[in-house]
Design a protein around this motif. Structure first.
Motif, PDB file in Angstrom:
ATOM      1  N   LEU A  73      26.955   2.987  88.998  1.00 22.60           N
ATOM      2  CA  LEU A  73      25.417   3.114  88.399  1.00 22.60           C
ATOM      3  C   LEU A  73      24.589   1.920  88.673  1.00 22.60           C
ATOM      4  CD1 LEU A  73      23.894   5.061  86.610  1.00 22.60           C
ATOM      5  CD2 LEU A  73      24.782   3.821  84.551  1.00 22.60           C
ATOM      6  N   SER A 113      30.514   3.004  85.758  1.00 24.36           N
ATOM      7  CA  SER A 113      29.686   2.071  84.995  1.00 24.36           C
ATOM      8  C   SER A 113      30.138   1.025  83.930  1.00 24.36           C
ATOM      9  CB  SER A 113      28.710   3.216  83.892  1.00 24.36           C
ATOM     10  OG  SER A 113      29.596   3.860  83.166  1.00 24.36           O
ATOM     11  N   ARG A 115      31.900   0.694  80.970  1.00 22.27           N
ATOM     12  CA  ARG A 115      31.065   0.738  79.678  1.00 22.27           C
ATOM     13  C   ARG A 115      32.387   0.475  78.710  1.00 22.27           C
ATOM     14  NH1 ARG A 115      25.758  -0.042  81.051  1.00 22.27           N
ATOM     15  NH2 ARG A 115      24.701   1.939  81.593  1.00 22.27           N
ATOM     16  N   TYR A 125      27.240   5.639  75.513  1.00 22.82           N
ATOM     17  CA  TYR A 125      27.632   5.437  76.955  1.00 22.82           C
ATOM     18  C   TYR A 125      28.180   6.847  77.238  1.00 22.82           C
ATOM     19  CZ  TYR A 125      26.085   0.648  76.782  1.00 22.82           C
ATOM     20  OH  TYR A 125      25.305  -0.597  76.621  1.00 22.82           O
TER      21      TYR A 125
END
Ligand SMILES: O=C(O)c1cc(=O)[nH]c(=O)n1[C@@H]1O[C@H](COP(=O)(O)O)[C@@H](O)[C@H]1O
Length: 308
Positions: A73, A113, A115, A125
């Motif tokens: 991302l 990503s 997260r 998220y």
């Protein structure tokens, strides 16, 4: 909805390879500077989409599907200019995901990503990855503990927790010995143990372990072999990890390979890096074809391996 392990199994059979193609576009690597696009010149969106279309044509032409895709991302958000109301990067990712869905339905997309936050924030998220982007799986950082990871456990989706990463600095924290009720163990091993425990109630959870850390990979797969979980193994190609050596470690313990994906990003979509991109589109396409075919082959399953 298919459970994520079925998605992995079915796509491994169709692909016949563990190759996960990382999608991490950088304008520099396509022969354009990092500075703002020239007036009248092609936009990052046009340039990257053209490159991706060329790659998908290469895939079609080869007759070989990959086992997964993994867009990171950060590379796309870096192309957005939200303060100027410009979202080229996000739009490019959206179009790439549409293309993958149209042209290669059933091949899982892992949104990278990394997260992981307090539970309420992790829920957001998780929505970002699964509802907003429609990814089949996501990478998460587990360091904030159980409640930061479990909000990602959604039916049909995959979740990869970072255990032993591929970067040069990975050992600094991840290999630190920690004292648990079972004695002393490196921190990454404790993450692996906990992920295996989570996988009893959520089979879509797995781990990330770098191909550059073969010793740790060996320990991890030996530990997991009796109750395997999905593995995402980045670091082959430009980071120096070897596809063959990685497969050897996995095969030595009889790890179910259909649960494994080995990622290469620059090594597939930008094989010329760190040299400059070839000037002509045709030469770039030839380079992609050669890189894709050889990495797909290096990570090929043998007869019957994905059908266990
Ligand atoms: O989670 C990841 O995918 C990841 C974990 C890790 O330990 N190492 C690692 O390189 N990655 C990602 O995998 C990709 C590797 O890119 P290449 O080195 O170009 O193949 C990048 O998107 C990294 O962010």
């Amino acid at each position: 909805m298919n459970n994520y392990r079925d998605t992995l199994r079915e796509s491994a059979v169709r692909a016949g390879s563990l190759l996960c193609v990382g999608i991490d576009p950088v304008m520099d690597w396509l022969g354009y500077g990092r500075e703002e696009p020239q007036l009248g010149g092609p936009s990052p969106e046009e340039v990257i989409l053209e490159h991706l279309q060329d790659f998908l044509d290469v895939v079609d032409h080869s007759g070989l599907l990959p086992g997964a895709y993994k867009p990171n991302l950060g590379y796309f958000h870096a192309l957005d200019r939200p303060r100027q109301g410009e979202y080229q990067g996000s739009r490019t990712l959206a179009k790439i995901l549409d293309l993958l869905q149209e042209r290669q339905r059933g091949i899982p997309v892992i949104l990278d990503s990394k997260r992981g936050d307090i539970a309420r924030s992790s829920e957001n998220y998780a929505s970002e990855a699964f509802q907003v982007w429609g990814a089949q799986a996501v990478t998460v950082s587990p360091w904030m503990g159980d409640d930061s990871v479990t909000p990602f456990f959604m039916e049909g989706r995959g979740v990869y927790a970072l255990a032993r990463t591929s970067n040069p600095g990975a050992a600094r924290f991840q290999n630190l010995p920690v004292v648990t009720s079972r004695g002393e163990t490196p921190l990454f091993r404790e993450v692996v143990r906990v992920v295996q425990e989570w996988s009893r109630t959520f089979p879509g959870v797995g781990i990330v372990v770098g191909a550059t850390a073969l010793e740790e990979l060996g320990e991890i797969v030996a530990y997991l072999a009796s109750a395997p979980v999905p593995l995402l193994i980045p670091g082959v190609g430009k980071q120096g990890g070897s596809a063959e050596a990685t497969l050897e470690v996995l095969r030595s313990v009889g790890y179910p390979l259909e649960l494994v994906r080995v990622n290469a990003s620059r090594g597939i979509l930008f094989p010329w890096v760190p040299a400059e991109a070839p000037r002509g589109r045709r030469e770039r396409r030839d380079a992609l074809a050669e890189a894709y075919r050889s990495m797909h082959q290096a990570l090929a399953l043998r007869d019957g391996e994905a059908l266990q």
